[in-house]
Design a protein around this motif. Structure first.
Motif, PDB file in Angstrom:
ATOM      1  N   ARG A 194      50.181  49.916  33.312  1.00 28.91           N
ATOM      2  CA  ARG A 194      51.110  51.187  33.445  1.00 28.91           C
ATOM      3  C   ARG A 194      50.315  52.037  32.355  1.00 28.91           C
ATOM      4  NH1 ARG A 194      55.410  51.715  36.534  1.00 28.91           N
ATOM      5  NH2 ARG A 194      56.387  49.823  37.270  1.00 28.91           N
ATOM      6  N   ALA A 195      49.900  51.420  31.155  1.00 28.53           N
ATOM      7  CA  ALA A 195      49.397  52.516  30.096  1.00 28.53           C
ATOM      8  C   ALA A 195      48.185  52.834  30.436  1.00 28.53           C
ATOM      9  CB  ALA A 195      49.463  51.386  28.800  1.00 28.53           C
ATOM     10  N   LEU A 196      47.338  52.081  31.099  1.00 22.90           N
ATOM     11  CA  LEU A 196      45.947  52.552  31.648  1.00 22.90           C
ATOM     12  C   LEU A 196      45.799  53.439  32.725  1.00 22.90           C
ATOM     13  CD1 LEU A 196      44.095  49.193  30.590  1.00 22.90           C
ATOM     14  CD2 LEU A 196      44.107  51.278  29.368  1.00 22.90           C
ATOM     15  N   SER A 197      46.643  53.013  33.942  1.00 19.55           N
ATOM     16  CA  SER A 197      46.343  53.910  35.096  1.00 19.55           C
ATOM     17  C   SER A 197      47.610  54.401  35.658  1.00 19.55           C
ATOM     18  CB  SER A 197      45.601  52.906  36.196  1.00 19.55           C
ATOM     19  OG  SER A 197      46.910  52.120  36.690  1.00 19.55           O
ATOM     20  N   GLY A 198      48.740  54.066  35.079  1.00 21.72           N
ATOM     21  CA  GLY A 198      49.755  54.603  35.359  1.00 21.72           C
ATOM     22  C   GLY A 198      50.563  53.681  36.744  1.00 21.72           C
ATOM     23  N   GLN A 199      50.074  52.803  36.985  1.00 16.75           N
ATOM     24  CA  GLN A 199      50.527  52.237  38.071  1.00 16.75           C
ATOM     25  C   GLN A 199      50.819  50.724  37.684  1.00 16.75           C
ATOM     26  OE1 GLN A 199      49.992  53.021  41.779  1.00 16.75           O
ATOM     27  NE2 GLN A 199      49.491  54.811  40.767  1.00 16.75           N
ATOM     28  N   GLY A 200      51.919  50.343  38.426  1.00 19.71           N
ATOM     29  CA  GLY A 200      52.633  49.173  38.282  1.00 19.71           C
ATOM     30  C   GLY A 200      51.773  48.025  38.736  1.00 19.71           C
ATOM     31  N   VAL A 201      52.367  46.509  38.648  1.00 19.44           N
ATOM     32  CA  VAL A 201      51.572  45.530  39.201  1.00 19.44           C
ATOM     33  C   VAL A 201      52.164  44.973  40.242  1.00 19.44           C
ATOM     34  CG1 VAL A 201      50.668  43.300  38.523  1.00 19.44           C
ATOM     35  CG2 VAL A 201      50.548  45.157  36.913  1.00 19.44           C
ATOM     36  N   GLY A 202      51.662  44.923  41.274  1.00 19.71           N
ATOM     37  CA  GLY A 202      52.084  44.063  42.567  1.00 19.71           C
ATOM     38  C   GLY A 202      52.043  42.852  42.696  1.00 19.71           C
ATOM     39  N   ALA A 203      52.930  42.243  43.367  1.00 17.38           N
ATOM     40  CA  ALA A 203      52.790  40.599  43.234  1.00 17.38           C
ATOM     41  C   ALA A 203      51.623  40.035  43.725  1.00 17.38           C
ATOM     42  CB  ALA A 203      54.188  40.007  44.179  1.00 17.38           C
ATOM     43  N   GLN A 204      51.230  40.638  44.879  1.00 12.28           N
ATOM     44  CA  GLN A 204      49.842  40.142  45.625  1.00 12.28           C
ATOM     45  C   GLN A 204      48.811  40.387  44.535  1.00 12.28           C
ATOM     46  OE1 GLN A 204      48.556  41.848  49.194  1.00 12.28           O
ATOM     47  NE2 GLN A 204      47.284  40.362  49.627  1.00 12.28           N
ATOM     48  N   ALA A 205      48.634  41.592  43.805  1.00 10.92           N
ATOM     49  CA  ALA A 205      47.571  41.948  43.052  1.00 10.92           C
ATOM     50  C   ALA A 205      47.400  40.880  42.054  1.00 10.92           C
ATOM     51  CB  ALA A 205      47.655  43.326  42.630  1.00 10.92           C
ATOM     52  N   PHE A 206      48.624  40.545  41.272  1.00 10.29           N
ATOM     53  CA  PHE A 206      48.471  39.625  40.110  1.00 10.29           C
ATOM     54  C   PHE A 206      48.289  38.216  40.607  1.00 10.29           C
ATOM     55  CE2 PHE A 206      50.287  37.230  36.622  1.00 10.29           C
ATOM     56  CZ  PHE A 206      49.016  37.786  35.437  1.00 10.29           C
ATOM     57  N   ALA A 207      49.075  38.059  41.772  1.00  8.27           N
ATOM     58  CA  ALA A 207      48.961  36.242  42.166  1.00  8.27           C
ATOM     59  C   ALA A 207      47.347  36.100  42.523  1.00  8.27           C
ATOM     60  CB  ALA A 207      49.766  36.302  43.713  1.00  8.27           C
ATOM     61  N   LEU A 208      46.338  36.911  42.864  1.00 10.81           N
ATOM     62  CA  LEU A 208      45.013  36.666  43.011  1.00 10.81           C
ATOM     63  C   LEU A 208      44.197  36.699  41.907  1.00 10.81           C
ATOM     64  CD1 LEU A 208      44.495  38.453  46.435  1.00 10.81           C
ATOM     65  CD2 LEU A 208      44.662  36.242  46.093  1.00 10.81           C
ATOM     66  N   ARG A 209      44.937  36.821  40.613  1.00 10.45           N
ATOM     67  CA  ARG A 209      44.333  37.130  39.318  1.00 10.45           C
ATOM     68  C   ARG A 209      43.352  35.861  39.148  1.00 10.45           C
ATOM     69  NH1 ARG A 209      45.704  34.626  34.590  1.00 10.45           N
ATOM     70  NH2 ARG A 209      44.947  35.545  32.618  1.00 10.45           N
ATOM     71  N   ALA A 210      43.554  34.767  39.302  1.00  8.97           N
ATOM     72  CA  ALA A 210      42.695  33.529  38.854  1.00  8.97           C
ATOM     73  C   ALA A 210      41.296  33.899  39.803  1.00  8.97           C
ATOM     74  CB  ALA A 210      43.164  32.417  39.051  1.00  8.97           C
ATOM     75  N   LYS A 211      41.683  33.889  40.958  1.00 12.18           N
ATOM     76  CA  LYS A 211      40.299  34.061  42.335  1.00 12.18           C
ATOM     77  C   LYS A 211      39.794  35.261  41.880  1.00 12.18           C
ATOM     78  CE  LYS A 211      41.531  31.433  46.213  1.00 12.18           C
ATOM     79  NZ  LYS A 211      42.298  30.277  45.707  1.00 12.18           N
ATOM     80  N   ILE A 212      40.264  36.611  41.341  1.00 10.93           N
ATOM     81  CA  ILE A 212      39.522  37.579  41.090  1.00 10.93           C
ATOM     82  C   ILE A 212      38.665  37.574  39.633  1.00 10.93           C
ATOM     83  CG2 ILE A 212      40.001  39.949  40.365  1.00 10.93           C
ATOM     84  CD1 ILE A 212      42.273  40.235  42.186  1.00 10.93           C
ATOM     85  N   LEU A 213      39.264  37.013  38.716  1.00 14.32           N
ATOM     86  CA  LEU A 213      38.469  36.707  37.714  1.00 14.32           C
ATOM     87  C   LEU A 213      37.285  35.567  37.983  1.00 14.32           C
ATOM     88  CD1 LEU A 213      41.212  36.697  34.965  1.00 14.32           C
ATOM     89  CD2 LEU A 213      39.791  38.395  35.618  1.00 14.32           C
ATOM     90  N   GLU A 214      37.565  34.498  38.636  1.00 18.84           N
ATOM     91  CA  GLU A 214      36.402  33.706  39.093  1.00 18.84           C
ATOM     92  C   GLU A 214      35.386  34.518  39.632  1.00 18.84           C
ATOM     93  OE1 GLU A 214      35.695  29.861  41.911  1.00 18.84           O
ATOM     94  OE2 GLU A 214      37.725  30.757  41.735  1.00 18.84           O
ATOM     95  N   VAL A 215      35.603  35.088  40.719  1.00 20.09           N
ATOM     96  CA  VAL A 215      34.543  35.985  41.322  1.00 20.09           C
ATOM     97  C   VAL A 215      33.727  36.819  40.379  1.00 20.09           C
ATOM     98  CG1 VAL A 215      34.128  37.496  43.340  1.00 20.09           C
ATOM     99  CG2 VAL A 215      35.276  35.405  43.814  1.00 20.09           C
ATOM    100  N   ASP A 216      34.705  37.299  39.624  1.00 20.37           N
ATOM    101  CA  ASP A 216      34.289  38.427  38.439  1.00 20.37           C
ATOM    102  C   ASP A 216      33.257  37.733  37.725  1.00 20.37           C
ATOM    103  OD1 ASP A 216      34.195  40.965  37.275  1.00 20.37           O
ATOM    104  OD2 ASP A 216      34.821  39.814  35.624  1.00 20.37           O
ATOM    105  N   ALA A 217      33.608  36.653  37.337  1.00 18.51           N
ATOM    106  CA  ALA A 217      32.719  35.956  36.336  1.00 18.51           C
ATOM    107  C   ALA A 217      31.318  35.363  36.985  1.00 18.51           C
ATOM    108  CB  ALA A 217      33.279  34.731  35.725  1.00 18.51           C
ATOM    109  N   TRP A 218      31.584  34.911  38.429  1.00 17.48           N
ATOM    110  CA  TRP A 218      30.379  34.551  39.163  1.00 17.48           C
ATOM    111  C   TRP A 218      29.489  35.542  39.261  1.00 17.48           C
ATOM    112  CZ3 TRP A 218      29.319  35.080  44.558  1.00 17.48           C
ATOM    113  CH2 TRP A 218      28.046  34.511  45.037  1.00 17.48           C
ATOM    114  N   VAL A 219      29.815  36.723  39.794  1.00 18.32           N
ATOM    115  CA  VAL A 219      29.046  37.804  40.247  1.00 18.32           C
ATOM    116  C   VAL A 219      28.128  38.145  38.656  1.00 18.32           C
ATOM    117  CG1 VAL A 219      29.202  40.246  40.799  1.00 18.32           C
ATOM    118  CG2 VAL A 219      30.366  38.775  42.014  1.00 18.32           C
TER     119      VAL A 219
END
Length: 465
Positions: free
Chosen positions: A339-364
């Motif tokens: 919210r402080a950075l983009s003004g948007q709240g955090v949806g359940a799905q967006a955060f539930a995929l956090r581990a997979k998103i960070l995994e792919v980010d590190a791999w890329v």
């Protein structure tokens, strides 16, 4: 005798008065709020307050306005379902912090600027999606009835937590009650008393039911300009891999020249999956259903354009969080950061995929020796079919619709549809991703946006289709 040194007090201001009034009401309830009590907390004379707020009624208006300022402000032009959902979820969080405000939110005769701006944004979001003025009124009545009605009930419950609920249940349901009211007893003992149940958890479930009803008020999609023509069946000239997340980790659909159908491969990590596939096929391009390229302080154009490509199903595309938010330890902390950075709240799905998103980010970011594409399966199915697929992908009807779409697009039924740690919808999503990946390898795919956005991580952020 020299004068005694003064202790400087913070300057009295309207903002400070309102903030202290909100804190007083939060702590002791609205009944404890008086101008005299508020002045005491601020360390001033009561008369000093009237230089900033003319009376207690004006103070209440300002306090309610402060609560409205904590609600998510819908984005005009954003997907209405996602925006209204974020509004209600943030509204519940705000009303849990400020319980005194329930019943006052839309009851003030002189609404403040935050309240008016909030309502204007809700109306603008709905009108931009084609809702009529009458439909906007219906939506407000329905969604607000759910939010405020739920909060009245939640905060009126005669128990807090399952321990007190168990005690209450023991007091209410004796042998005679159980025999006379079997349905009530079954619901209490076999549902509300099960570990992990809480009334508050019903909020988002029932909110989605309400938003499903709002779908019926949404305008029909216009008949005019049709989207791009349905592409011809894909030709697989080089091996490509489409990947989707699954409970086991990752499931891949490998397309090879001359192979009659996709080969399904499963691994616990994305790196392991790609290496396993490359032992049997010279894969140079990998498509993955996961956000790639994380924003710093904004939302992504890729997500907004993908939602626009899915009329009636835009809610299947979640808003990617900022990189810093994905680094937060839990959803509440991520919500504060985002919210402080983009003004948007955090949806359940967006955060539930956090581990997979960070995994792919590190791999890329480790620079694998393959080209990596971000692909969204629902956008793929819409592109290959000419329109979004309406049936839910987890139903038999949805599975048949996706198999038919893939067959028409040149992708035969995969070698297997489900197994340990992965379901049919995971495999079919991976096949859809592989379809776009094959199109990309042949030079025929599109990007949303084109050219891609690039954030501080230097990774092009675009959804391929």
């Amino acid at each position: 005798m020299p004068p005694r040194p003064r202790t400087d007090r913070p300057t009295l201001s309207r903002e400070r008065i309102v903030a202290e009034a909100v804190a007083l009401a939060d702590a002791d309830g609205l009944g404890a709020l008086s101008m005299r009590a508020l002045a005491g907390r601020l360390g001033v004379e009561a008369m000093s307050l009237y230089h900033h707020v003319p009376n207690k009624d004006a103070l209440l208006d300002a306090m309610v306005d402060a609560v409205f300022a904590e609600l998510h402000t819908p984005v005009v032009g954003g997907a209405w379902r996602q925006e209204l959902r974020a509004r209600s979820v943030s509204g519940r969080a705000a009303l849990l912090r400020h319980r005194w405000a329930i019943g006052l939110m839309d009851a003030r005769r002189s609404p403040g600027p935050a309240a008016v701006a909030h309502h204007d944004a809700v109306i603008g979001c709905l009108r931009a999606q084609g809702f009529s003025l009458a439909a906007v009124g219906h939506v407000f009545a329905l969604v607000d009835a759910h939010l405020y009605g739920f909060m009245v009930q939640e905060l009126s419950l005669p128990f807090a937590g399952q321990e007190e609920l168990a005690q209450l249940e023991a007091e209410i349901i004796d042998e005679a009650v159980a025999a006379t009211y079997p349905h009530f007893t079954e619901f209490a003992r076999d549902h509300t008393m099960r570990p992990g149940w809480s009334f508050g958890a019903e909020f988002e479930v029932t909110l989605d039911l309400v938003l499903g009803a709002v779908e019926g008020l949404a305008p029909a999609a216009p008949d005019a300009p049709a989207g791009p023509a349905v592409p011809p069946p894909v030709t697989v000239d080089v091996p490509v891999l489409g990947v989707d997340g699954c409970p086991a980790g990752w499931v891949g659909a490998l397309l090879e020249p001359g192979a009659p159908r996709p080969r399904v491969v499963v691994a616990s990590t994305i790196a392991e999956l790609v290496e396993t596939v490359r032992e049997v096929a010279d894969v140079r391009v990998v498509g993955i259903d996961i956000p790639i390229g994380l924003p710093d302080s904004t939302t992504r154009a890729a997500d907004a354009l993908a939602r626009r490509a899915l009329p009636g199903k835009a809610s299947s595309v979640f808003t990617t969080l900022t990189r810093e938010a994905y680094g937060a330890p839990d959803r509440a902390a991520a919500d504060t950061v985002n919210r402080a950075l983009s003004g948007q709240g955090v949806g359940a799905q967006a955060f539930a995929l956090r581990a997979k998103i960070l995994e792919v980010d590190a791999w890329v970011r480790s620079r694998p020796t393959v080209e990596v594409l971000e692909v969204h399966p629902e956008v793929c199915f819409a592109r290959m079919s000419g329109a979004p697929l309406r049936p839910n992908k987890k139903t038999d009807e949805g599975r048949r619709a996706r198999l038919d779409a893939l067959a028409a697009a040149g992708i035969a039924r995969p070698s297997v549809l489900e197994g340990r740690g992965y379901a049919a919808d995971d495999v079919l999503d991976a096949c859809a991703v592989a379809w776009t990946t094959a199109r990309h390898a042949a030079g025929g795919s599109e990007r949303l946006p084109d050219p891609p956005e690039v954030f501080s991580d230097g990774i092009p952020a675009a959804i391929h289709v």
